[in-house]
Every structure is written in C-alpha cells, then in structure tokens.
Design a protein around this motif. Sequence first.
Motif, PDB file in Angstrom:
ATOM      1  N   ASP A  38      70.239 -11.627 145.893  1.00 40.65           N
ATOM      2  CA  ASP A  38      70.432 -12.233 144.578  1.00 40.65           C
ATOM      3  C   ASP A  38      71.146 -11.292 143.630  1.00 40.65           C
ATOM      4  O   ASP A  38      72.047 -11.677 142.874  1.00 40.65           O
ATOM      5  CB  ASP A  38      69.097 -12.665 143.985  1.00 40.65           C
ATOM      6  N   VAL A  39      70.740 -10.031 143.639  1.00 35.48           N
ATOM      7  CA  VAL A  39      71.366  -9.042 142.752  1.00 35.48           C
ATOM      8  C   VAL A  39      72.830  -8.857 143.127  1.00 35.48           C
ATOM      9  O   VAL A  39      73.727  -8.802 142.290  1.00 35.48           O
ATOM     10  CB  VAL A  39      70.608  -7.706 142.815  1.00 35.48           C
ATOM     11  N   SER A  40      73.103  -8.780 144.430  1.00 41.12           N
ATOM     12  CA  SER A  40      74.483  -8.597 144.894  1.00 41.12           C
ATOM     13  C   SER A  40      75.354  -9.784 144.502  1.00 41.12           C
ATOM     14  O   SER A  40      76.498  -9.626 144.049  1.00 41.12           O
ATOM     15  CB  SER A  40      74.485  -8.417 146.416  1.00 41.12           C
ATOM     16  N   ALA A  41      74.780 -10.985 144.673  1.00 37.72           N
ATOM     17  CA  ALA A  41      75.546 -12.173 144.296  1.00 37.72           C
ATOM     18  C   ALA A  41      75.835 -12.212 142.805  1.00 37.72           C
ATOM     19  O   ALA A  41      76.926 -12.603 142.367  1.00 37.72           O
ATOM     20  CB  ALA A  41      74.767 -13.422 144.727  1.00 37.72           C
ATOM     21  N   GLU A  42      74.833 -11.795 141.971  1.00 39.40           N
ATOM     22  CA  GLU A  42      75.031 -11.791 140.512  1.00 39.40           C
ATOM     23  C   GLU A  42      76.090 -10.792 140.105  1.00 39.40           C
ATOM     24  O   GLU A  42      76.944 -11.046 139.241  1.00 39.40           O
ATOM     25  CB  GLU A  42      73.698 -11.474 139.830  1.00 39.40           C
ATOM     26  N   LEU A  43      76.060  -9.601 140.769  1.00 34.16           N
ATOM     27  CA  LEU A  43      77.065  -8.587 140.457  1.00 34.16           C
ATOM     28  C   LEU A  43      78.459  -9.064 140.855  1.00 34.16           C
ATOM     29  O   LEU A  43      79.450  -8.838 140.137  1.00 34.16           O
ATOM     30  CB  LEU A  43      76.725  -7.277 141.172  1.00 34.16           C
TER      31      LEU A  43
END
Length: 242
Positions: A38-43
């Motif tokens: 999720d964090v990678s996708a948001e970044l």
Amino acid sequence: MTGTILQLVLLVLSGLASASKSSPGDVQSENPTTVQLDVSAELTRLRDMVTELRVELSATQAGLQCSNTQLNKMEAENEALKADLRDVKDRLVISEKEIESLKDAEQPKVAFSVALLDSGFMGPVSIDTNLVYTKVITNVGQAFSNITGFFTAPVRGVYYFRFTTRDSLDSRHMGIVLCKNGEKVMFVEEADNDGLRHYLSSGASLQLEVGDVVNMRLPAGYRIYDDADNHTTFTGFLLFTL
C-alpha cells in the motif's frame, strides 16, 4: 505549484504515521506485506502526480514565456506605429505648407491705385476723353499704364474697381464713366450751382478675361478737378482668379 506538491506529500506521510500508531490488535491483524505494498503504491501515485504537476508547470511557464514574447512584440509594433504616425503628421504639415505656397504662387498679386494730375481743373471737354492718371500710388503687378490710363487684366478673374472725383459746381455738371473694353459700364454725375466742392465716388466688380482693359472716361461737356491732394483717383485689384 511546488507548495501544492509538498502539501500532498506531507498529507500522505501523515496518513502513514497515523496507520503506524494504530492499536496492537489492529497491527497484528494486518499483513506486513500488504502494508508495504500500500505504501509503495501510494508513493508511486504521488510520484506520478508530481510528474504530472511538473509537466503542467512547465507548460504554464512556456505559455507565460510565449505571452511575454508576444507582449514585447506588440509593444515594439505599437512604438513603430507611433513613430509612423508622427512621420505622417510631419509629412502632412509639410504638404499643407507646400499647398499654401502653390496657392500663393498660382494667385497673382494685382493691385493699383493712381491719381489724375496736379494742375487743377480738367474740362469741360468737347468730346468724350479717356482719362490718363499720371500719378502712380501703387501698381503691384504693373497691370496699369500711366501712359495710356488703361488697366489690362493679366489673368482671368474677378476684379474690383473704385473711383473718386471732385469739382466745384457752379451751374456745371460733374460726371465720370467707368469703361470695359471701350464700352460704358457705369456713369455717375452730379449737378449743382452752389459753387461748393462736391465729390463723386462709386465702384464695381468686373469679370475680366486675359487682355481685357478697364479705364475711366470724362464725358463731353463735363469737368473734374485734381491737385497735389489727389482728389480724383482710380483704384483696382484682383479679387480671385477663375
């Protein structure tokens, strides 16, 4: 635009921090791999947004640069137009002066004023007699002859003529004739027997062709008077050409 990007990054980081502070039960219930994804996708989404905003910023800056270039070009064209307008005005002033000069050159200057004689009475005469005004007061254009007493029109136009004469009437007639090309235009006279000084004066506007002549004539049986004070005069001038 850069400030907006920073605000978006801070907002995401704030959300991630909030997620990390959730209850232990919640953390244990989440899969660490899922959180990382999720964090990678948001970044990734943020990077795409930043890239898109940079593209828009570049386009905006390019458009602004183009607008500035066009504005500078318009200002330069405006200055050129102002210079052209000043040049046209200067040329107009010069043209108007040239036109006035041409008008002055085309309009000949013709004017004369003469007096008859210094010897006193002339007449009564036995026949109609052309008067020769010997004393020239003004003769601009040299159209009047003090040898013949005739004015000769140098140009086609309308001229104004005026004459004055004097006599001392004692049962006499005082009269004078204005002639054009030998023909009578105007005859004025006065009769009295009081022995006092009397004056006659009149005038007329005449349309003349080049070479037409105008003169004054003393009719048979009439008498007039002149001396150094110029009582008997003849005047004429060009009003306008035709």
